[in-house]
Design an enzyme around this catalytic site. Structure first.
Site, PDB file in Angstrom:
ATOM      1  N   GLU A 116       0.837  -1.203   0.000  1.00  0.00           N
ATOM      2  CA  GLU A 116       0.000   0.000   0.000  1.00  0.00           C
ATOM      3  C   GLU A 116       0.873   1.255   0.000  1.00  0.00           C
ATOM      4  OE1 GLU A 116      -3.361   1.863   2.981  1.00  0.00           O
ATOM      5  OE2 GLU A 116      -3.375  -0.307   2.627  1.00  0.00           O
ATOM      6  N   GLU A 120      -3.355  10.296   2.733  1.00  0.00           N
ATOM      7  CA  GLU A 120      -4.563  10.354   3.556  1.00  0.00           C
ATOM      8  C   GLU A 120      -4.724  11.769   4.101  1.00  0.00           C
ATOM      9  OE1 GLU A 120      -5.806   6.126   5.451  1.00  0.00           O
ATOM     10  OE2 GLU A 120      -4.151   7.147   6.455  1.00  0.00           O
TER      11      GLU A 120
END
Length: 349
Positions: A116, A120
């Site tokens: 990943e 964010e």
């Protein structure tokens, strides 16, 4: 914002977009990164027709969060390395508890060994700025998170800004408006912690009241709903890959060799000295947490960490700034500082 700053901002957006589309260093035959329409490159993940709205030209997507659900989409294909980019505008006013994510992952295929790469964005109470974090995981290394958190030099709810993730076999670079903000060089010591399996691109907005703002102190207030984030001019550039096929044969890897070479020579992968100086300034001014300086969590810094003496003096043992040591801010406005940094990058081509 005065007229001069408006003009400077408009020019910086245009220049950033042109830089994204400039040719590879490998020659005129190389394929250029290009904008992908939603229908051609993406599929809805959750949210229904009322929470995910597409523009008439199919190049812009509005993601809504209300009291019933958030929204999200993912790329139709998985990519074995790539450049992933979008111009994003975040919700305004009261945004506490909200997370907007722009990231790559293969968690749907490799549940326990997923990779990943994250942008964010973390909402805040009214009058307080958005913050954001970047992170990476490799081979399910969730216990060894590599988080960094930052503030921004602009209000991300006022206009679109371009956010880019470049992932090659040798490095990862996160960029904003063509300013590199973080670079991770692959090292042998990282082993499988460096993302190596094909990933999809994801974009979501969701309720993270339990942790996103002051550790969950401030929750999403649906009196201000719907919360809308806008994403436009999406770019997917990489070798599409079937992860199951990749595990069973070398043909897929062979097909991606040429694309990997292109990604290694793409403009975003070759940080110029002036861009590197701009990245250093960003990290000194706007980064407020780094795992590399969190000696409570990592008494010995992970192998990819390059310790900056200036940052080491600024951070406490928790990886957060030591405010007793912080230097006095210049009296000039942040917009002035940003204009200087962007002019450095414009001149670094």
């Amino acid at each position: 914002m005065n007229n001069q700053n408006r003009l400077g901002f408009s020019l910086s957006v245009c220049i950033s977009f042109l830089l994204l589309l400039q040719p590879f260093a490998g020659g005129a035959t190389a394929t250029l990164p290009r904008i992908i329409s939603f229908q051609k490159g993406f599929t809805q993940l959750f949210g229904g027709d009322t929470n995910l709205l597409r523009s008439g030209d199919d190049n812009t997507v509005h993601l809504h969060l209300n009291q019933y659900t958030g929204a999200g989409f993912r790329s139709s294909d998985m990519y074995n390395h790539g450049l992933f980019s979008a111009r994003i505008k975040l919700p305004s006013e009261y945004t506490a508890g909200i997370v907007v994510a722009f990231y790559t992952s293969n968690g749907d295929v490799f549940e326990k060994t997923h990779d990943e790469l994250d942008f964010e964005f973390l909402g805040n109470i009214k009058g307080k700025p958005w913050r954001f974090q970047t992170n990476l995981y490799g081979n399910g290394s969730t216990s060894r998170g590599r988080e960094e958190r930052y503030t921004l030099w602009f209000d991300p709810s006022k206009a679109y800004h371009r956010y880019t993730i470049l992932w090659t076999s040798s490095k990862i670079i996160f960029s904003i408006d063509n300013i590199p903000i973080r670079e991770i060089q692959r090292t042998d010591e990282m082993g499988a912690d460096f993302p190596s399996k094909p990933m999809s691109l994801y974009a979501t907005i969701w309720d993270a009241s339990n942790w996103a703002t002051n550790g969950g102190k401030y929750k999403v207030n649906y009196k201000y709903a719907p919360f809308v984030t806008e994403m436009t001019d999406l770019v997917l550039h990489g070798c599409t890959s079937n992860p199951i096929q990749q595990l069973s044969t070398d043909n897929n890897n062979n097909n991606c060799v040429e694309m990997d070479k292109q990604l290694e020579t793409i403009h975003y992968n070759n940080i110029t000295p002036k861009q590197r100086a701009a990245m250093k300034r960003f990290r000194e001014k706007y980064m407020y947490y780094s795992y590399c300086y969190d000696t409570l969590r990592y008494p010995v810094p992970p192998p990819e960490c390059v310790i900056d003496p200036v940052l080491r003096q600024r951070f406490k043992e928790t990886g957060r700034p030591n405010f007793d040591r912080r230097h006095r801010r210049h009296s000039r406005k942040r917009s002035h500082v940003l204009t200087f940094e962007q002019s450095d990058i414009r001149n670094s081509r």
